[in-house]
Every structure is written in C-alpha cells, then in structure tokens.
Design a protein around this motif. Structure first.
Motif, PDB file in Angstrom:
ATOM      1  N   ASN A  33       0.857  -1.173   0.000  1.00  0.00           N
ATOM      2  CA  ASN A  33       0.000   0.000   0.000  1.00  0.00           C
ATOM      3  C   ASN A  33       0.904   1.238   0.000  1.00  0.00           C
ATOM      4  OD1 ASN A  33      -2.346  -1.594   0.240  1.00  0.00           O
ATOM      5  ND2 ASN A  33      -2.176  -1.605   2.466  1.00  0.00           N
ATOM      6  N   VAL A  34       0.399   2.335  -0.529  1.00  0.00           N
ATOM      7  CA  VAL A  34       1.188   3.566  -0.625  1.00  0.00           C
ATOM      8  C   VAL A  34       0.402   4.720  -0.039  1.00  0.00           C
ATOM      9  CG1 VAL A  34       2.388   2.737  -2.678  1.00  0.00           C
ATOM     10  CG2 VAL A  34       0.333   4.140  -2.936  1.00  0.00           C
ATOM     11  N   GLY A  35       1.103   5.803   0.259  1.00  0.00           N
ATOM     12  CA  GLY A  35       0.410   6.953   0.798  1.00  0.00           C
ATOM     13  C   GLY A  35       1.297   8.159   0.973  1.00  0.00           C
ATOM     14  N   TRP A  36       0.641   9.242   1.355  1.00  0.00           N
ATOM     15  CA  TRP A  36       1.301  10.491   1.680  1.00  0.00           C
ATOM     16  C   TRP A  36       0.833  10.971   3.045  1.00  0.00           C
ATOM     17  CZ3 TRP A  36       5.099  12.582  -1.302  1.00  0.00           C
ATOM     18  CH2 TRP A  36       5.216  12.106  -2.606  1.00  0.00           C
ATOM     19  N   TYR A  37       1.780  11.381   3.854  1.00  0.00           N
ATOM     20  CA  TYR A  37       1.522  11.981   5.154  1.00  0.00           C
ATOM     21  C   TYR A  37       2.179  13.350   5.187  1.00  0.00           C
ATOM     22  CZ  TYR A  37      -0.020   7.398   6.856  1.00  0.00           C
ATOM     23  OH  TYR A  37      -0.698   6.211   7.045  1.00  0.00           O
ATOM     24  N   ARG A  38       1.721  14.194   6.097  1.00  0.00           N
ATOM     25  CA  ARG A  38       2.332  15.515   6.216  1.00  0.00           C
ATOM     26  C   ARG A  38       2.442  15.918   7.673  1.00  0.00           C
ATOM     27  NH1 ARG A  38      -2.594  19.223   3.685  1.00  0.00           N
ATOM     28  NH2 ARG A  38      -4.000  19.108   5.505  1.00  0.00           N
ATOM     29  N   GLN A  39       3.394  16.796   7.933  1.00  0.00           N
ATOM     30  CA  GLN A  39       3.621  17.287   9.275  1.00  0.00           C
ATOM     31  C   GLN A  39       3.948  18.771   9.224  1.00  0.00           C
ATOM     32  OE1 GLN A  39       6.708  15.263  11.495  1.00  0.00           O
ATOM     33  NE2 GLN A  39       5.695  15.763  13.432  1.00  0.00           N
ATOM     34  N   THR A  93       0.442  23.895   4.124  1.00  0.00           N
ATOM     35  CA  THR A  93       1.876  24.033   4.330  1.00  0.00           C
ATOM     36  C   THR A  93       2.376  22.993   5.325  1.00  0.00           C
ATOM     37  OG1 THR A  93       1.861  26.404   3.840  1.00  0.00           O
ATOM     38  CG2 THR A  93       3.701  25.558   5.139  1.00  0.00           C
ATOM     39  N   ALA A  94       3.343  22.193   4.902  1.00  0.00           N
ATOM     40  CA  ALA A  94       3.869  21.119   5.730  1.00  0.00           C
ATOM     41  C   ALA A  94       4.999  20.434   4.980  1.00  0.00           C
ATOM     42  CB  ALA A  94       2.774  20.096   6.062  1.00  0.00           C
ATOM     43  N   VAL A  95       5.685  19.552   5.693  1.00  0.00           N
ATOM     44  CA  VAL A  95       6.591  18.615   5.052  1.00  0.00           C
ATOM     45  C   VAL A  95       5.777  17.384   4.698  1.00  0.00           C
ATOM     46  CG1 VAL A  95       8.649  17.185   5.281  1.00  0.00           C
ATOM     47  CG2 VAL A  95       8.598  19.476   6.296  1.00  0.00           C
ATOM     48  N   TYR A  96       5.842  16.977   3.450  1.00  0.00           N
ATOM     49  CA  TYR A  96       5.083  15.838   2.970  1.00  0.00           C
ATOM     50  C   TYR A  96       5.992  14.627   2.833  1.00  0.00           C
ATOM     51  CZ  TYR A  96       0.983  18.676   2.065  1.00  0.00           C
ATOM     52  OH  TYR A  96      -0.124  19.485   2.210  1.00  0.00           O
ATOM     53  N   PHE A  97       5.544  13.504   3.395  1.00  0.00           N
ATOM     54  CA  PHE A  97       6.315  12.276   3.419  1.00  0.00           C
ATOM     55  C   PHE A  97       5.626  11.181   2.618  1.00  0.00           C
ATOM     56  CE2 PHE A  97       7.303  14.547   7.303  1.00  0.00           C
ATOM     57  CZ  PHE A  97       8.680  14.436   7.398  1.00  0.00           C
ATOM     58  N   TYR A 109       7.815   1.914   5.248  1.00  0.00           N
ATOM     59  CA  TYR A 109       8.924   2.637   4.658  1.00  0.00           C
ATOM     60  C   TYR A 109       8.548   4.100   4.507  1.00  0.00           C
ATOM     61  CZ  TYR A 109       9.985  -2.192   3.306  1.00  0.00           C
ATOM     62  OH  TYR A 109      10.205  -3.553   3.310  1.00  0.00           O
ATOM     63  N   TRP A 110       9.514   4.979   4.783  1.00  0.00           N
ATOM     64  CA  TRP A 110       9.273   6.415   4.748  1.00  0.00           C
ATOM     65  C   TRP A 110      10.324   7.132   3.927  1.00  0.00           C
ATOM     66  CZ3 TRP A 110       4.900   8.401   6.800  1.00  0.00           C
ATOM     67  CH2 TRP A 110       4.218   7.616   7.734  1.00  0.00           C
ATOM     68  N   GLY A 111       9.880   8.120   3.187  1.00  0.00           N
ATOM     69  CA  GLY A 111      10.799   9.002   2.499  1.00  0.00           C
ATOM     70  C   GLY A 111      11.336  10.063   3.436  1.00  0.00           C
ATOM     71  N   GLN A 112      12.218  10.893   2.926  1.00  0.00           N
ATOM     72  CA  GLN A 112      12.856  11.924   3.737  1.00  0.00           C
ATOM     73  C   GLN A 112      12.004  13.181   3.877  1.00  0.00           C
ATOM     74  OE1 GLN A 112      13.545  11.496   0.524  1.00  0.00           O
ATOM     75  NE2 GLN A 112      13.278  13.589  -0.228  1.00  0.00           N
ATOM     76  N   GLY A 113      11.000  13.315   3.047  1.00  0.00           N
ATOM     77  CA  GLY A 113      10.105  14.452   3.105  1.00  0.00           C
ATOM     78  C   GLY A 113      10.461  15.542   2.113  1.00  0.00           C
ATOM     79  N   THR A 114       9.445  16.244   1.654  1.00  0.00           N
ATOM     80  CA  THR A 114       9.629  17.393   0.779  1.00  0.00           C
ATOM     81  C   THR A 114       8.737  18.527   1.264  1.00  0.00           C
ATOM     82  OG1 THR A 114       9.644  18.148  -1.538  1.00  0.00           O
ATOM     83  CG2 THR A 114       7.880  16.646  -0.904  1.00  0.00           C
ATOM     84  N   GLN A 115       9.287  19.728   1.296  1.00  0.00           N
ATOM     85  CA  GLN A 115       8.587  20.879   1.861  1.00  0.00           C
ATOM     86  C   GLN A 115       7.605  21.469   0.855  1.00  0.00           C
ATOM     87  OE1 GLN A 115       7.113  23.332   4.353  1.00  0.00           O
ATOM     88  NE2 GLN A 115       9.071  22.566   5.137  1.00  0.00           N
TER      89      GLN A 115
END
Length: 120
Positions: A33-39, A93-97, A109-115
C-alpha cells in the motif's frame, strides 16, 4: 537498500497546484500500500492520502481536509507514487512524506520528506 525519494515540493500561491512524486527502489513495490503523510511545525504527522495495491483495486482514501482537492495515484511499472494537489491553501503548508506499507505485516517505509509552502 530500500530508498524512497520525494520530489516536487516548493513554494506556491494559494489556489495553485503542485504534483509530488515519490520514486522508490529496493522494494517489491506492487505488494505495498502507498500513501502520503504531512507534518506541519508543532503538529503531529497526519495521513493525507493512501492507496491500496492495484491487485486489490487501488482503493484511495483521503483526509477530509484534502478530499476533492488532492489525488493520489501510483504507477507500479515505474515504482512511483504521485500526489496531485490542487486548490492549495495556506493550511496545506507542511513537510510531505511518502509512505509504503506491506499489508498484514509491520513493514513501513518512509521518504525523507519534501517541503510544501503555500503563501500569499
């Protein structure tokens, strides 16, 4: 080595659009499964969008705050996850992972994030 690399973030005006990409390697991509999270600063990480494996129908799920504005997709031939973001708001506005998870297993598994910054 498992690698997830997000790209496409940046500065955009309210009402604008961005397309995030997450390229992966070292993973049996189509089994995940895949997805996007943000912080956002001072906030907890939250789910933005997820999609199940294509073999189970590629079912998408969205946070209520982005429903109707964001679209998640996946290209298993390219081992890539996308997030199309339209009608962006300052609250986006957030860092998206980027996230991948193996169903029924505790493999995440997590990516490093993109602003992503949405400002007037």
């Amino acid at each position: 080595q498992v690698q997830l690399a997000e790209s496409g973030g940046g500065l955009v005006q309210p009402g604008g659009s961005l397309r995030l990409s997450c390229t992966t390697s070292g993973i049996i991509f189509n089994r995940n499964n895949v997805g996007w999270y943000r912080q956002a600063p001072g906030m907890q990480r939250e789910m933005v969008a997820t999609m199940t494996t294509l073999s189970t129908g590629g079912i998408a799920n969205y946070a209520a705050s982005v429903s109707g504005r964001f679209t998640i997709s996946r290209d298993d031939a390219k081992n890539t996850v996308y997030l199309e973001m339209d009608s962006l708001k300052p609250e986006d506005t957030a860092v998206y992972f980027c996230w991948l998870g193996r169903p029924h297993l505790n493999f995440n598994y997590w990516g490093q994030g993109t602003q992503v910054q949405v400002t007037v």
